[in-house]
Write an enzyme that holds these catalytic residues in place. Structure first.
Site, short mmCIF file in Angstrom:
data_model
loop_
_atom_site.label_atom_id
_atom_site.label_comp_id
_atom_site.label_asym_id
_atom_site.label_seq_id
_atom_site.Cartn_x
_atom_site.Cartn_y
_atom_site.Cartn_z
N LYS A 180 0.84 -1.21 0.00
CA LYS A 180 0.00 0.00 0.00
C LYS A 180 0.88 1.26 0.00
CE LYS A 180 -3.83 -2.34 2.32
NZ LYS A 180 -4.62 -2.58 3.55
N GLN A 223 -4.55 -1.47 9.89
CA GLN A 223 -4.52 -2.79 9.25
C GLN A 223 -5.07 -3.87 10.18
OE1 GLN A 223 -3.78 -3.21 6.07
NE2 GLN A 223 -3.89 -5.43 6.02
N ASP A 244 -10.78 3.00 4.25
CA ASP A 244 -11.06 1.56 4.18
C ASP A 244 -12.56 1.31 3.98
OD1 ASP A 244 -9.06 -0.35 4.26
OD2 ASP A 244 -8.71 -0.09 6.41
N1 GUN Z 1 -6.91 -6.75 6.34
C1 GUN Z 1 -7.27 -7.44 5.23
N2 GUN Z 1 -7.81 -6.61 4.31
C2 GUN Z 1 -7.79 -5.37 4.86
C3 GUN Z 1 -8.21 -4.10 4.38
O1 GUN Z 1 -8.73 -3.93 3.28
N3 GUN Z 1 -8.00 -3.06 5.24
C4 GUN Z 1 -7.45 -3.22 6.48
N4 GUN Z 1 -7.32 -2.14 7.24
N5 GUN Z 1 -7.07 -4.40 6.94
C5 GUN Z 1 -7.22 -5.46 6.13
#
Ligand code: GUN
Length: 293
Positions: free
Chosen positions: A52, A96, A119
């Site tokens: 990311k 996350q 998100d």
């Molecule tokens: N863990 C798995 N997918 C995601 C996501 O799209 N965002 C976040 N914050 N954690 C994740």
């Protein structure tokens, strides 16, 4: 059978995002700024967050990573979230998941200002999504919509089965596919661990979205000829075959299922790459105050 190529689509969309970021920088002197909070050292989370951050830099965004070890308290995280909510230099941020057992992910999600919730996990964004109002969409479902849109796949009136009802993927995906929108307008079945006769249901599906987290769960005998199959699986196994020391497997038994499909996503190289593009699109929208002022 046609491959839904996440690499091709994501690269195409990232060029558009980079251009918009450059325009914004020229106009305002500011780059979109994404902050990620990472707790602990989970191997998958490390990889996804690094990707990311790397992709932010690639499209001309600013990115910042804030790390905590597993012993961080919920209260400490809330203090940081409140700080980020009030920091005008931050357009959007994510925490996350998964988080350690002693931290309630619902408390954390609700502490994030929904206007910075890139998100799309906050109840305000989920509620607005359900009502078809402008909002941040959760990254993986949003990425799947972008993929369907790119390949011009007709979804109207189709039977869509979503397998898995997680807060992050399955549940929002089922709502998005049923909305009166394009893509959308499907007749949706949301299947989960208590579903009976799953095979009977999937055999009637024009579109199958597998988000169950089990390697090779969807087999050829479950799939109708000509179906569109979207594989959200990110099942990570250690491997001596790869440089990284692990290998990714989808939820779909690709080799056997692919010949029956009109379209199918590979793993890796499918939905995973689209998820990151969605996060970039949400961050850009946040920087432009597109949904909220
Ligand atoms: N863990 C798995 N997918 C995601 C996501 O799209 N965002 C976040 N914050 N954690 C994740």
């Amino acid at each position: 059978m046609k491959l839904l190529d996440g690499k091709h689509v994501s690269e195409h969309l990232k060029i558009e995002i980079a251009q918009e970021a450059a325009d914004l920088l020229a106009k305002t002197g500011r780059k979109p700024h994404l902050v990620a909070i990472l707790v602990g050292n989970d191997g998958g989370s490390e990889t996804y967050v690094a990707s990311k951050m790397r992709n932010c830099e690639k499209v001309g965004f600013k990115s910042s990573l804030i790390r905590y070890d597993n012993s961080v308290t919920e209260a400490e995280l809330i203090v940081k979230i409140t700080e980020l909510n009030n920091d005008n230099s931050v357009d959007g941020f994510i925490v996350q998941l998964p988080l350690p057992q002693h931290i309630n992910p619902e408390t954390i999600t609700e502490a994030i200002d929904y206007r910075k919730d890139v998100d799309g996990f906050h109840p305000v964004n989920l509620g607005r999504m359900q009502r078809n109002l402008p909002c941040f969409l959760p990254a993986t479902p949003y990425g799947i919509l972008l993929m369907l849109q790119f390949y011009n796949i007709d979804t109207e009136g189709k039977n869509c089965v979503v397998i898995g009802r997680s807060n992050i993927v399955g549940s929002p995906m089922s709502i998005l596919m049923a909305r009166n929108a394009k893509p959308g307008n499907c007749t949706v079945t949301l299947a989960h661990s208590k579903t009976k006769n799953l095979k009977e249901i999937t055999l009637n599906a024009d579109i199958i979205i597998a988000a169950i987290g089990k390697k090779n769960f969807v087999t050829a005998d479950m799939v109708k000829q000509g179906a569109v199959v979207i594989d959200v699986g990110m099942n990570r196994e250690t491997s001596t075959e790869t440089k990284s020391g692990y290998k990714l497997f989808g939820d779909v038994y690709f080799e056997a299922v692919a010949p029956k499909c009109s379209y199918i996503t590979p793993v890796p190289g499918g939905v995973g790459l689209m998820t990151i593009v969605s996060l970039l699109k949400n961050t850009l929208a946040a920087a432009k105050n597109e949904y909220y002022s």
